[in-house]
Design an enzyme around this catalytic site. Structure first.
Site, PDB file in Angstrom:
ATOM      1  NE  ARG A 129      -3.887  -2.184   2.245  1.00 22.10           N
ATOM      2  CZ  ARG A 129      -3.532  -3.599   2.350  1.00 22.10           C
ATOM      3  NH1 ARG A 129      -2.502  -3.979   2.842  1.00 22.10           N
ATOM      4  NH2 ARG A 129      -4.635  -4.394   2.096  1.00 22.10           N
ATOM      5  CG  HIS A 187      -0.525  -5.334  -4.555  1.00 22.10           C
ATOM      6  ND1 HIS A 187       0.657  -5.360  -3.934  1.00 22.10           N
ATOM      7  CD2 HIS A 187      -1.281  -6.407  -4.084  1.00 22.10           C
ATOM      8  CE1 HIS A 187       0.351  -6.323  -2.658  1.00 22.10           C
ATOM      9  NE2 HIS A 187      -0.662  -6.767  -2.939  1.00 22.10           N
ATOM     10  CG  HIS A 198       0.374 -11.302  -4.553  1.00 27.25           C
ATOM     11  ND1 HIS A 198      -0.824 -12.003  -4.308  1.00 27.25           N
ATOM     12  CD2 HIS A 198      -0.041 -10.161  -3.588  1.00 27.25           C
ATOM     13  CE1 HIS A 198      -1.607 -11.693  -3.242  1.00 27.25           C
ATOM     14  NE2 HIS A 198      -0.905 -10.368  -2.943  1.00 27.25           N
ATOM     15  CG  ASP A 215      -3.145  -8.111   4.640  1.00 29.34           C
ATOM     16  OD1 ASP A 215      -1.875  -8.389   4.102  1.00 29.34           O
ATOM     17  OD2 ASP A 215      -4.093  -7.625   4.191  1.00 29.34           O
ATOM     18  CD  GLU A 262       2.007 -10.485  -0.721  1.00 30.99           C
ATOM     19  OE1 GLU A 262       2.209  -9.586  -1.264  1.00 30.99           O
ATOM     20  OE2 GLU A 262       1.484 -10.601   0.153  1.00 30.99           O
TER      21      GLU A 262
END
Length: 374
Positions: A106, A131, A201, A274, A339
């Protein structure tokens, strides 16, 4: 008797070899990935090592399509979520298995400033750019060059594309080794200063894609600090937070599902994991970042990287609207991502490691996913 024994051994070898080839038969063919998008041809590429590990790639988004690895009994399964054709990648989430850039994760308020000039990007996640927007590098057709055990994907991204400054040249190399390592090497140059944060990803399920959730996978993260977020908008506060002893701590092995619904505020914000974890390593060092183990199959995956962070995402927002290669819907928590990256919103967070690349400099980064059994 010696000749008979030799004959039996040959028959067993032929039988095992035939069985192995049958077990890794893919549910798609190269023709399913042959298309023309924006005037460029898409292809499927297959890498295979001496132990039979097989990786399928496409130049549409420089994506990993499949990773076939053995379990403890020698049976192969595809451990990567994804789709059976270019058309499905266009229809569904194009980020699956893709190289994400110019800036992964972000960017707050979908903007950053360099030398007094503000650059604006697509808003696609609350008020943020996620992204690099909905149509970034993972929807581009990359040029390619095949080598014996690797594929090199390259892309030219023009000044101002998706709002990012500079004429950018990008190269991503996938290499499959005989040690069951899939290595990803990134290289970027630009003729105008720009912030970069590249990642892959991929969603993993070591039991096999389409084969249930990932909550029993046992995870280790080499990180005792993270970059906390302020709300469900998932924008970092700029702090570096100690997470030892909390529900976010994976410095010792824990099942992904063990604490995922804990009352920890961060887990509430993310509807599960996350978050960006700060890897315990020296700057630029290729070091251990994370591992995942699936007890039923015995499959074990280890992640090493030169990047300073890794984003653990547990598929909290998979909605079952995408049907994968095995014909199963991808529902909540049926895949997880590790990631490797710089930190989210780094351009707007002076406390974070810089992501600024200037003309004359070259960004180089490497990540390795290694597979074995336990």
């Amino acid at each position: 008797m010696k000749n008979l024994s030799l004959f039996i051994l040959i028959l067993l070898f032929i039988s095992c070899s035939s069985k192995q080839e049958k077990e890794i038969e893919m549910p798609f063919s190269k023709s399913d990935f042959e298309s023309v998008i924006d005037g460029k041809t898409t292809q499927l590429f297959i890498l295979k090592n001496k132990s039979g590990m097989t990786v399928a790639l496409t130049n549409y988004g420089a994506k990993i399509v499949s990773i076939y690895v053995q379990d403890r009994t020698g049976m192969f399964a595809d451990v990567l979520l994804g789709f059976k054709s270019i058309e499905e990648y266009q229809e569904y989430g194009a980020s699956h298995g893709a190289v994400v850039g110019p800036f992964a994760n972000r960017i707050a308020n979908a903007s950053f400033t360099i030398d007094g000039e503000t650059y604006n990007f697509p808003v696609n996640n609350g008020e943020a750019c996620l992204h690099s927007g909905p149509d970034s590098w993972y929807r581009k057709v990359w040029d390619y060059k095949e080598n014996e055990n690797s594929v090199v994907f390259s892309l030219e991204s023009a000044d101002g594309e998706f709002g990012f400054p500079g004429n950018k040249e990008v190269q991503v190399t996938y290499t499959l080794t005989d040690e069951n390592e899939l290595k990803i090497d990134y290289e970027v140059t630009t003729d105008k200063a720009c912030h970069f944060n590249l990642t892959n990803h991929s969603y993993f399920n070591l039991r096999g894609e389409g084969n249930g959730d990932i909550l029993d996978h046992i995870l280790v993260l080499n990180a005792d600090k993270s970059t906390p977020v302020a709300s469900s908008a998932m924008i970092p506060t700029g702090e570096i937070a100690d997470i030892k002893g909390t529900a976010l701590d994976f410095t010792t092995p824990h099942k992904i599902g063990e604490r995922i619904d804990n009352d920890h505020p961060m887990l509430k914000y993310g509807s599960g994991y996350d978050f960006n974890y700060i890897i315990n390593k020296a700057e630029g060092e290729l070091a251990f970042a994370a591992s995942a183990y699936e007890p039923e199959s015995g499959r074990y995956m280890e992640v090493r990287t030169t990047e300073p962070g890794v984003q653990l995402y547990t598929g909290n927002h998979l909605k079952g609207t995408e049907t994968g290669k095995a014909g199963k819907a991808y529902t909540k928590r049926t895949g997880f991502c590790l990631e490797t990256q710089h930190f989210p919103d780094s351009p707007n967070q002076p406390n974070f490691p810089t992501t600024l690349l200037k003309p004359g400099e070259t960004l180089k980064s490497a990540t390795i996913y290694k597979f074995s059994v336990k």
